[in-house]
Enzyme design. Sequence first.
Site, PDB file in Angstrom:
ATOM      1  CG  ASP A  54    -128.899 -20.658 -20.349  1.00  0.00           C
ATOM      2  OD1 ASP A  54    -128.386 -19.988 -21.282  1.00  0.00           O
ATOM      3  OD2 ASP A  54    -128.558 -20.525 -19.153  1.00  0.00           O
ATOM      4  CG  ASP A  68    -125.134 -20.827 -14.293  1.00  0.00           C
ATOM      5  OD1 ASP A  68    -125.104 -21.750 -15.126  1.00  0.00           O
ATOM      6  OD2 ASP A  68    -124.473 -19.779 -14.402  1.00  0.00           O
ATOM      7  N   GLY A  70    -115.703 -16.801 -10.551  1.00  0.00           N
ATOM      8  CA  GLY A  70    -115.432 -16.340 -11.912  1.00  0.00           C
ATOM      9  C   GLY A  70    -114.702 -17.358 -12.766  1.00  0.00           C
ATOM     10  CE1 TYR A  97    -123.439 -16.228 -20.583  1.00  0.00           C
ATOM     11  CE2 TYR A  97    -125.284 -14.715 -20.792  1.00  0.00           C
ATOM     12  CZ  TYR A  97    -124.799 -15.982 -20.544  1.00  0.00           C
ATOM     13  OH  TYR A  97    -125.685 -17.001 -20.284  1.00  0.00           O
ATOM     14  CB  SER A 140    -122.387 -21.716 -11.688  1.00  0.00           C
ATOM     15  OG  SER A 140    -123.575 -21.056 -11.372  1.00  0.00           O
TER      16      SER A 140
HETATM   17  P1  ADP Z   1    -119.101 -17.647 -12.014  1.00  0.00           P
HETATM   18  O1  ADP Z   1    -120.546 -17.714 -11.659  1.00  0.00           O
HETATM   19  O2  ADP Z   1    -118.758 -18.439 -13.222  1.00  0.00           O
HETATM   20  O3  ADP Z   1    -118.190 -17.973 -10.875  1.00  0.00           O
HETATM   21  P2  ADP Z   1    -119.771 -14.862 -12.257  1.00  0.00           P
HETATM   22  O4  ADP Z   1    -119.068 -13.696 -12.862  1.00  0.00           O
HETATM   23  O5  ADP Z   1    -121.127 -15.203 -12.741  1.00  0.00           O
HETATM   24  O6  ADP Z   1    -118.792 -16.131 -12.402  1.00  0.00           O
HETATM   25  O7  ADP Z   1    -119.886 -14.665 -10.702  1.00  0.00           O
HETATM   26  C1  ADP Z   1    -118.739 -14.367  -9.924  1.00  0.00           C
HETATM   27  C2  ADP Z   1    -119.052 -13.238  -8.968  1.00  0.00           C
HETATM   28  O8  ADP Z   1    -120.043 -13.669  -8.000  1.00  0.00           O
HETATM   29  C3  ADP Z   1    -117.869 -12.829  -8.123  1.00  0.00           C
HETATM   30  O9  ADP Z   1    -117.061 -11.893  -8.832  1.00  0.00           O
HETATM   31  C4  ADP Z   1    -118.550 -12.230  -6.919  1.00  0.00           C
HETATM   32  O10 ADP Z   1    -119.015 -10.917  -7.205  1.00  0.00           O
HETATM   33  C5  ADP Z   1    -119.758 -13.113  -6.737  1.00  0.00           C
HETATM   34  N1  ADP Z   1    -119.517 -14.233  -5.827  1.00  0.00           N
HETATM   35  C6  ADP Z   1    -119.590 -15.545  -6.121  1.00  0.00           C
HETATM   36  N2  ADP Z   1    -119.327 -16.323  -5.047  1.00  0.00           N
HETATM   37  C7  ADP Z   1    -119.066 -15.480  -4.023  1.00  0.00           C
HETATM   38  C8  ADP Z   1    -118.723 -15.681  -2.640  1.00  0.00           C
HETATM   39  N3  ADP Z   1    -118.577 -16.898  -2.099  1.00  0.00           N
HETATM   40  N4  ADP Z   1    -118.555 -14.567  -1.900  1.00  0.00           N
HETATM   41  C9  ADP Z   1    -118.713 -13.354  -2.419  1.00  0.00           C
HETATM   42  N5  ADP Z   1    -119.020 -13.108  -3.698  1.00  0.00           N
HETATM   43  C10 ADP Z   1    -119.199 -14.148  -4.519  1.00  0.00           C
HETATM   44 MG    MG Z   2    -122.134 -16.975 -12.778  1.00  0.00          MG
END
Ligand code: ADP
Ligand code: MG
Length: 392
Positions: free
Chosen positions: A46, A184, A131, A234, A135
């Site tokens: 992307d 995403d 994580g 990344y 996404s």
């Molecule tokens: P991915 O997008 O693949 O899950 P990322 O590292 O991009 O991984 O994003 C994960 C982060 O986003 C979490 O560590 C947290 O900080 C935040 N996050 C995502 N969903 C939530 C949620 N439902 N509540 C609180 N924080 C969230």
């Molecule tokens: Mg993410």
Amino acid sequence: MAVLEPGDPSELARRAAAGFAERYAAPPTVVGRAPGRVNLIGEHTDYNRGLVLPVALPHATYAAAAARTDGLVRIASASQAEPWDGSLDAIAPGSVPGWAGYAAGVLWALREAGYEVPGVDLHIDSTVPLGAGLSSSAALECSVAVAVAGLLGLDLDDGLREALVDAGVRAETEVVGAPTGGMDQAIAVHGEEGCALLIDFDADVHRAVPLELGGRTLLVTDTRVTHELTDGGYAGRRAECEQAARLLGVPSLRQADPEAVERIEDEVVRARARHVVTEVARVEATLAALDAGDWPAVGRCFLASHVSMRDDFEISTPELDTAVSVAVEAGALAARMTGGGFGGSSVAIVPDDRVAAVTRAIDAAFALNGYRPASHLVATPSAGAGLVEPVS
Ligand code: ADP
Ligand code: MG
């Protein structure tokens, strides 16, 4: 076998509304919903202006919201111990630490885009694993963006959808500081039931691609090795891609000639660029194979993509390599790691009657290797972001 269920949207909206009411002692005005995603193919393409082919998951994040008149913002999540509060005017790049930056960043970005965002109370609830390369971050951003648009009474037309995608991207890249590429948020907002979304980041266009799975399941396996997009891996890959484009004298690797890539002197930079140019070609080949219903060809594209990410881009892990090879041995038609890498999930296309055998085989291999137990989910292609009426 641990299978993560997506839950029913109106029931989950009710749960988010109940969480909101318990925390803030009043019901929310709206509940916004935005899905996680699994990328079928097109990884790290992307931000190189390439092609991607994600699918919106039935697993989603729900943001219950109500406007405030005093310019304050309060943000809480059922997944996080620490809530955040502060003034709307104080939200800016770098000013909100931790997870709340993804939500607060959207408020900031929408204001930057000229929307009259009020102070707001937010309560977040989600069935997207955090994580896991599925996404959850964009699901969080886009659920908040849709909720705020709902508070403002805006019609979720094409123009507004684009603005919400942009707000999510700015929240993640500028406020949180994760240099991700925009896939995403685009799939979280534009996803369509029964479809994948082909996004061309050079032409800046997207179209829904109906997925005729007929008797096949999109199976996602979360290896539960979590990555951190802000911790450097990344960003390092992104910098190497930019370096390769500079060496080749092209604006982005989308314009790179595959033969010129092979003449890049630095072995590592050459391998990174090779992944990107071959991966864009594999997205095109996958589309053609899906169109022809040629599942063995889809399988070859997925496997070549996995090998490219493992050897050229070096973002796989032993857990991901195991999940992919065991899935294929146990009957999957296609399998590859998916998402940004350094942990996260794999995706496989499995005949319906082989799903149980595939998950069992992966679980057994993980136990044998001493890995943490994986968790699986079925990625039924689902709709993008919108408001949900909570059941009462
Ligand atoms: P991915 O997008 O693949 O899950 P990322 O590292 O991009 O991984 O994003 C994960 C982060 O986003 C979490 O560590 C947290 O900080 C935040 N996050 C995502 N969903 C939530 C949620 N439902 N509540 C609180 N924080 C969230
Ligand atoms: Mg993410």
